[in-house]
Design a protein around this motif. Sequence first.
Motif, PDB file in Angstrom:
ATOM      1  N   PRO A 384      38.386  29.961 108.675  1.00 42.68           N
ATOM      2  CA  PRO A 384      38.059  28.544 108.827  1.00 42.68           C
ATOM      3  C   PRO A 384      39.287  27.654 108.659  1.00 42.68           C
ATOM      4  O   PRO A 384      40.310  28.082 108.119  1.00 42.68           O
ATOM      5  N   THR A 385      39.142  26.446 109.135  1.00 41.79           N
ATOM      6  CA  THR A 385      40.279  25.516 109.120  1.00 41.79           C
ATOM      7  C   THR A 385      40.337  24.734 107.810  1.00 41.79           C
ATOM      8  O   THR A 385      39.416  24.779 107.003  1.00 41.79           O
ATOM      9  N   GLN A 386      41.425  23.998 107.690  1.00 42.99           N
ATOM     10  CA  GLN A 386      41.573  23.135 106.517  1.00 42.99           C
ATOM     11  C   GLN A 386      40.408  22.144 106.436  1.00 42.99           C
ATOM     12  O   GLN A 386      39.869  21.884 105.357  1.00 42.99           O
ATOM     13  N   GLU A 387      40.006  21.612 107.598  1.00 44.33           N
ATOM     14  CA  GLU A 387      38.879  20.644 107.625  1.00 44.33           C
ATOM     15  C   GLU A 387      37.611  21.285 107.097  1.00 44.33           C
ATOM     16  O   GLU A 387      36.834  20.646 106.376  1.00 44.33           O
ATOM     17  N   ASP A 388      37.373  22.561 107.437  1.00 46.57           N
ATOM     18  CA  ASP A 388      36.175  23.250 106.920  1.00 46.57           C
ATOM     19  C   ASP A 388      36.199  23.283 105.401  1.00 46.57           C
ATOM     20  O   ASP A 388      35.181  23.086 104.747  1.00 46.57           O
ATOM     21  N   PHE A 389      37.409  23.543 104.858  1.00 43.92           N
ATOM     22  CA  PHE A 389      37.514  23.627 103.395  1.00 43.92           C
ATOM     23  C   PHE A 389      37.364  22.260 102.717  1.00 43.92           C
ATOM     24  O   PHE A 389      37.215  22.182 101.509  1.00 43.92           O
ATOM     25  N   GLN A 390      37.432  21.210 103.535  1.00 42.62           N
ATOM     26  CA  GLN A 390      37.256  19.870 102.952  1.00 42.62           C
ATOM     27  C   GLN A 390      35.865  19.316 103.244  1.00 42.62           C
ATOM     28  O   GLN A 390      35.577  18.153 102.964  1.00 42.62           O
ATOM     29  N   SER A 391      34.991  20.146 103.831  1.00 38.38           N
ATOM     30  CA  SER A 391      33.679  19.651 104.274  1.00 38.38           C
ATOM     31  C   SER A 391      32.558  20.141 103.344  1.00 38.38           C
ATOM     32  O   SER A 391      32.804  20.800 102.339  1.00 38.38           O
ATOM     33  N   GLU A 392      31.364  19.862 103.765  1.00 37.04           N
ATOM     34  CA  GLU A 392      30.163  20.250 102.986  1.00 37.04           C
ATOM     35  C   GLU A 392      30.013  21.752 102.837  1.00 37.04           C
ATOM     36  O   GLU A 392      29.349  22.235 101.920  1.00 37.04           O
ATOM     37  N   ILE A 393      30.576  22.513 103.754  1.00 38.53           N
ATOM     38  CA  ILE A 393      30.410  23.986 103.682  1.00 38.53           C
ATOM     39  C   ILE A 393      31.434  24.640 102.750  1.00 38.53           C
ATOM     40  O   ILE A 393      31.504  25.865 102.638  1.00 38.53           O
ATOM     41  N   LYS A 394      32.226  23.797 102.099  1.00 41.08           N
ATOM     42  CA  LYS A 394      33.284  24.276 101.214  1.00 41.08           C
ATOM     43  C   LYS A 394      32.784  25.353 100.226  1.00 41.08           C
ATOM     44  O   LYS A 394      33.406  26.406 100.066  1.00 41.08           O
ATOM     45  N   GLU A 395      31.638  25.088  99.596  1.00 39.90           N
ATOM     46  CA  GLU A 395      31.174  26.031  98.566  1.00 39.90           C
ATOM     47  C   GLU A 395      30.788  27.385  99.168  1.00 39.90           C
ATOM     48  O   GLU A 395      31.042  28.437  98.580  1.00 39.90           O
ATOM     49  N   ASP A 396      30.173  27.330 100.349  1.00 42.62           N
ATOM     50  CA  ASP A 396      29.844  28.592 101.049  1.00 42.62           C
ATOM     51  C   ASP A 396      31.124  29.380 101.318  1.00 42.62           C
ATOM     52  O   ASP A 396      31.196  30.579 101.070  1.00 42.62           O
ATOM     53  N   LEU A 397      32.112  28.665 101.830  1.00 37.17           N
ATOM     54  CA  LEU A 397      33.378  29.350 102.167  1.00 37.17           C
ATOM     55  C   LEU A 397      34.008  29.941 100.919  1.00 37.17           C
ATOM     56  O   LEU A 397      34.501  31.075 100.936  1.00 37.17           O
ATOM     57  N   GLU A 398      33.997  29.160  99.849  1.00 48.08           N
ATOM     58  CA  GLU A 398      34.626  29.647  98.611  1.00 48.08           C
ATOM     59  C   GLU A 398      33.926  30.887  98.081  1.00 48.08           C
ATOM     60  O   GLU A 398      34.573  31.794  97.545  1.00 48.08           O
ATOM     61  N   ARG A 399      32.613  30.957  98.261  1.00 49.30           N
ATOM     62  CA  ARG A 399      31.897  32.134  97.765  1.00 49.30           C
ATOM     63  C   ARG A 399      32.077  33.336  98.706  1.00 49.30           C
ATOM     64  O   ARG A 399      32.391  34.438  98.278  1.00 49.30           O
ATOM     65  N   TYR A 400      31.874  33.103 100.000  1.00 50.34           N
ATOM     66  CA  TYR A 400      31.790  34.255 100.911  1.00 50.34           C
ATOM     67  C   TYR A 400      33.139  34.725 101.468  1.00 50.34           C
ATOM     68  O   TYR A 400      33.219  35.807 102.039  1.00 50.34           O
ATOM     69  N   ARG A 413      44.397  31.459 103.852  1.00 57.26           N
ATOM     70  CA  ARG A 413      45.792  31.066 104.147  1.00 57.26           C
ATOM     71  C   ARG A 413      46.614  32.303 104.550  1.00 57.26           C
ATOM     72  O   ARG A 413      47.358  32.290 105.520  1.00 57.26           O
ATOM     73  N   LEU A 414      46.407  33.387 103.778  1.00 57.55           N
ATOM     74  CA  LEU A 414      47.121  34.639 104.059  1.00 57.55           C
ATOM     75  C   LEU A 414      46.717  35.223 105.420  1.00 57.55           C
ATOM     76  O   LEU A 414      47.556  35.597 106.240  1.00 57.55           O
ATOM     77  N   PHE A 415      45.404  35.272 105.652  1.00 56.86           N
ATOM     78  CA  PHE A 415      44.936  35.871 106.909  1.00 56.86           C
ATOM     79  C   PHE A 415      45.283  34.992 108.116  1.00 56.86           C
ATOM     80  O   PHE A 415      45.423  35.498 109.226  1.00 56.86           O
ATOM     81  N   ARG A 416      45.419  33.715 107.889  1.00 60.35           N
ATOM     82  CA  ARG A 416      45.833  32.842 109.007  1.00 60.35           C
ATOM     83  C   ARG A 416      47.278  33.149 109.419  1.00 60.35           C
ATOM     84  O   ARG A 416      47.615  33.108 110.593  1.00 60.35           O
ATOM     85  N   VAL A 417      48.117  33.463 108.447  1.00 58.42           N
ATOM     86  CA  VAL A 417      49.494  33.853 108.784  1.00 58.42           C
ATOM     87  C   VAL A 417      49.450  35.134 109.624  1.00 58.42           C
ATOM     88  O   VAL A 417      50.122  35.246 110.660  1.00 58.42           O
ATOM     89  N   ALA A 418      48.612  36.098 109.186  1.00 62.56           N
ATOM     90  CA  ALA A 418      48.502  37.377 109.919  1.00 62.56           C
ATOM     91  C   ALA A 418      47.989  37.138 111.337  1.00 62.56           C
ATOM     92  O   ALA A 418      48.472  37.731 112.311  1.00 62.56           O
ATOM     93  N   TRP A 419      46.989  36.251 111.459  1.00 64.63           N
ATOM     94  CA  TRP A 419      46.438  35.925 112.781  1.00 64.63           C
ATOM     95  C   TRP A 419      47.497  35.251 113.666  1.00 64.63           C
ATOM     96  O   TRP A 419      47.640  35.582 114.842  1.00 64.63           O
ATOM     97  N   ASP A 420      48.258  34.328 113.076  1.00 71.28           N
ATOM     98  CA  ASP A 420      49.249  33.591 113.868  1.00 71.28           C
ATOM     99  C   ASP A 420      50.399  34.499 114.302  1.00 71.28           C
ATOM    100  O   ASP A 420      51.068  34.246 115.295  1.00 71.28           O
ATOM    101  N   LEU A 421      50.601  35.565 113.561  1.00 70.37           N
ATOM    102  CA  LEU A 421      51.669  36.502 113.927  1.00 70.37           C
ATOM    103  C   LEU A 421      51.193  37.512 114.975  1.00 70.37           C
ATOM    104  O   LEU A 421      51.994  38.059 115.725  1.00 70.37           O
TER     105      LEU A 421
END
Length: 471
Positions: A384-400, A413-421
């Motif tokens: 998910p994006t930075q915006e997702d982490f700042q939205s209402e679904i934040k708690e879901d993301l943090e748990r799952y 953040r780590l997996f995004r680096v891997a994806w971008d590479l």
Amino acid sequence: MDALQSEIWIKGEKCSGKLTELAPFKGILKSKAALYDYQCQEENRELFRYSHPDGKGEYGFSYHQPLSLEDLINRRKATQEWARMSAGLMGRSPDYMNTLLMALGTAAPHFAKDRQEFGDNIKRLYERARDEDLSITHTFINPQVNRSMGHYLNSSTVTAAKVVEENKEGIVIQGARLLATQGGLTDELLVLPAGGPSFDDSYIFGFMIPANTKGLKFLCRESFCYSDCTFDHPLASQFEETDSIVVFEQVLVPWECVFVYKNLEAMSTVDEETGMYAFLQYQSVCRQIVKLEYILGLCEMIGDAIQIQEYEHVKLKMSEIINALEIMKALLLSSEVNSQPNRYGTVIPASTPLKAAIQYFPGVYPRLIEIIEMLGASGLISIPTQEDFQSEIKEDLERYLQGANIEAKERVRLFRVAWDLSMSAFGSRQTQFERFFFGDPVRLQAVHYNSYPMQPFVDQVQEFLNRIEEN
Ligand SMILES: Cc1cc2nc3c(=O)[nH]c(=O)nc-3n(C[C@H](O)[C@H](O)[C@H](O)COP(=O)(O)OP(=O)(O)OC[C@H]3O[C@@H](n4cnc5c(N)ncnc54)[C@H](O)[C@@H]3O)c2cc1C
């Protein structure tokens, strides 16, 4: 870069205004500026700057002519320190071309053999670039119009850049070249004859001109930097270099910028005289080693985040990366240990191990990217994006999306680096770059085979055969 106002086209539009503020370019220009800033810091002086014996001033390390093994090793350390600032992702950090110019400029007498002024020109171009710490892009390849063996470059329809006029002021170039990484984003453009057979000497020229020379156009591909959010696009937002086709529209190249002209002999012996390919390979291998270090660290962190290191196949995959790193380091070391001064005193790294490295890496790199994808699995998709982490679904993301011992946002953040590479447009272009940036791997292998000193091995086998007694 803003002041140059070079002619750059992207997405059907000619760029205007400040390049440093335009979305496709601002990330890479900021990253390049950071390299220069780092080089200028007082605490980095010893590694990154050197004084010329003439005592005139201090210059950037990549323009330094190595006169000893120690100088060469210092060059490696500085190159790798710079490469670490982009995790080895900036294929055309300024030291790449500066190194080439150093190799050519310090071998000026080679170019003077044809015409004295060509020797003077390359020396002056080198010294000016060194004094002003210029950055340079290059274009050594003709357009991919027709690569068939029998194709003759038809003069009635000019595609590949060629000389169409010669006058008192200089030579006039018409046509195109590819593929200038960072085209339009450097001070100068360096051009050498494209490889392969040449039936027509109007294609044989070497020169360096300012990027804003009249008639010079840089046609950029679409940018792979989709946003400047460093969380969402951690690599592309900083290191997307762009690549461009270079068009010469009746470009007048002044004589004082020319150092090779219609002289195939000067070009066919240029590597042996200057060591230019060995130096370019040396810079590349230094950078690729840094990239490998980052890939290894990244994969280890992925393994740790989701606790997969205990599995046998994961260990095997990790050891593939380790092997690649150790092989590249050994080849680089071999090039240093076997370095030799040339007739101008320049200590040139041995080319045979570097040729091996420059062919090995394009083969192994896609496999390493595949390993990232195999280890990361769906983790490279659930990002998910930075915006997702700042939205209402934040708690879901943090748990799952939490990892075994890492919080969700850090894991993403780590997996995004891997994806971008690996999987993003930026990552795919990195793979294509590593495959091709030094030339077609197929032909490089053939050249290596053709130049390898085979006779001692043949003699050895022959002696062995002779020792076998017939019964
Ligand atoms: C991301 C990227 C960045 C680059 N940056 C730069 C840069 O900054 N400056 C620069 O000058 N260049 C740059 N290049 C160009 C690079 O040097 C070329 O891609 C490389 O030399 C191969 O040439 P080509 O792409 O024209 O491929 P081609 O020569 O067109 O090859 C296409 C295919 O045909 C085969 N083929 C073609 N001719 C022959 C032949 N004679 N014998 C056998 N097989 C053949 C090749 O093996 C290959 O499979 C870059 C390339 C990439 C991908």
